[in-house]
Design a protein around this motif. Structure first.
Motif, PDB file in Angstrom:
ATOM      1  N   THR A   1       0.829  -1.205   0.000  1.00  0.00           N
ATOM      2  CA  THR A   1       0.000   0.000   0.000  1.00  0.00           C
ATOM      3  C   THR A   1       0.864   1.256   0.000  1.00  0.00           C
ATOM      4  OG1 THR A   1      -1.733  -1.167   1.197  1.00  0.00           O
ATOM      5  CG2 THR A   1      -1.805   1.239   1.247  1.00  0.00           C
ATOM      6  N   PHE A   2       1.893   1.278   0.848  1.00  0.00           N
ATOM      7  CA  PHE A   2       2.779   2.441   0.884  1.00  0.00           C
ATOM      8  C   PHE A   2       3.582   2.569  -0.406  1.00  0.00           C
ATOM      9  CE2 PHE A   2       2.506   2.112   5.670  1.00  0.00           C
ATOM     10  CZ  PHE A   2       1.715   3.242   5.786  1.00  0.00           C
TER      11      PHE A   2
ATOM     12  N   SER B   1       2.156   9.376  -5.621  1.00  0.00           N
ATOM     13  CA  SER B   1       2.531  10.744  -5.269  1.00  0.00           C
ATOM     14  C   SER B   1       3.743  11.212  -6.073  1.00  0.00           C
ATOM     15  CB  SER B   1       2.790  10.875  -3.775  1.00  0.00           C
ATOM     16  OG  SER B   1       3.872  10.076  -3.390  1.00  0.00           O
TER      17      SER B   1
ATOM     18  N   MET C   1       1.256   4.136  -2.874  1.00  0.00           N
ATOM     19  CA  MET C   1       1.077   5.551  -2.561  1.00  0.00           C
ATOM     20  C   MET C   1       2.317   6.363  -2.944  1.00  0.00           C
ATOM     21  SD  MET C   1      -0.955   5.100   1.022  1.00  0.00           S
ATOM     22  CE  MET C   1      -1.137   6.816   1.417  1.00  0.00           C
ATOM     23  N   ALA C   2       3.504   5.769  -2.783  1.00  0.00           N
ATOM     24  CA  ALA C   2       4.740   6.452  -3.180  1.00  0.00           C
ATOM     25  C   ALA C   2       4.768   6.675  -4.677  1.00  0.00           C
ATOM     26  CB  ALA C   2       5.955   5.649  -2.735  1.00  0.00           C
TER      27      ALA C   2
ATOM     28  N   MET D   1       6.598  13.743  -0.222  1.00  0.00           N
ATOM     29  CA  MET D   1       5.586  12.738   0.125  1.00  0.00           C
ATOM     30  C   MET D   1       5.951  11.374  -0.450  1.00  0.00           C
ATOM     31  SD  MET D   1       3.426  14.040   2.126  1.00  0.00           S
ATOM     32  CE  MET D   1       2.097  12.885   2.120  1.00  0.00           C
ATOM     33  N   ALA D   2       6.449  11.354  -1.674  1.00  0.00           N
ATOM     34  CA  ALA D   2       6.846  10.072  -2.274  1.00  0.00           C
ATOM     35  C   ALA D   2       7.994   9.451  -1.487  1.00  0.00           C
ATOM     36  CB  ALA D   2       7.236  10.274  -3.733  1.00  0.00           C
TER      37      ALA D   2
ATOM     38  N   MET E   1       8.335   4.435   4.379  1.00  0.00           N
ATOM     39  CA  MET E   1       7.365   3.667   5.155  1.00  0.00           C
ATOM     40  C   MET E   1       7.193   2.272   4.571  1.00  0.00           C
ATOM     41  SD  MET E   1       4.589   6.635   5.997  1.00  0.00           S
ATOM     42  CE  MET E   1       3.451   5.621   6.903  1.00  0.00           C
ATOM     43  N   SER E   2       7.246   2.175   3.246  1.00  0.00           N
ATOM     44  CA  SER E   2       7.160   0.871   2.599  1.00  0.00           C
ATOM     45  C   SER E   2       8.345  -0.006   2.971  1.00  0.00           C
ATOM     46  CB  SER E   2       7.087   1.054   1.089  1.00  0.00           C
ATOM     47  OG  SER E   2       7.066  -0.173   0.441  1.00  0.00           O
TER      48      SER E   2
ATOM     49  N   TYR F   1       6.518   7.967   1.754  1.00  0.00           N
ATOM     50  CA  TYR F   1       5.818   6.710   1.511  1.00  0.00           C
ATOM     51  C   TYR F   1       6.786   5.598   1.145  1.00  0.00           C
ATOM     52  CZ  TYR F   1       1.318   9.091   1.613  1.00  0.00           C
ATOM     53  OH  TYR F   1       0.220   9.789   2.001  1.00  0.00           O
TER      54      TYR F   1
END
Length: 97
Positions: free
Chosen positions: A31-32, A39, A35-36, A61-62, A68-69, A65
């Motif tokens: 999911t992250f 973004s 999202m990366a 933001m990318a 976080m991934s 994410y």
């Protein structure tokens, strides 16, 4: 949850909750990563406004994410290790092994 007729007590089944939590943990990294990528590709007009866009190809933001991934990859690594130990064969095999 199970209910015993003799005692009338409700006993939770911890196995199911652990299974659901494990699956939820596996959902975080992809999911992250998605999202990366969304973004990073997202809005090209916003990248032009950034002062650092000439030096860095990825926006803030990318990058967040993406990090976080990476931090949420441990459930996937545990799953791959468990599968390789169960089957007795390595997940990836290089030439000469």
């Amino acid at each position: 949850m199970m209910m015993f007729a003799a005692t009338g007590k409700i006993v939770p089944r911890p196995g199911r909750a652990v299974d659901i939590a494990g699956r939820l943990g596996l959902a975080a990294a992809p999911t992250f990563a998605l999202m990366a990528s969304m973004s990073a590709i997202g809005s090209p007009g916003m990248a032009m406004c950034s002062a650092a866009s000439a030096f860095v190809a990825i926006n803030d933001m990318a990058l967040m994410y993406l990090l976080m991934s990476v931090f949420h990859l441990s459930p996937w690594l545990k799953l791959l290790c468990a599968r390789s130990q169960r089957s007795g064969t390595p997940v990836t095999q290089t030439e000469g092994d």
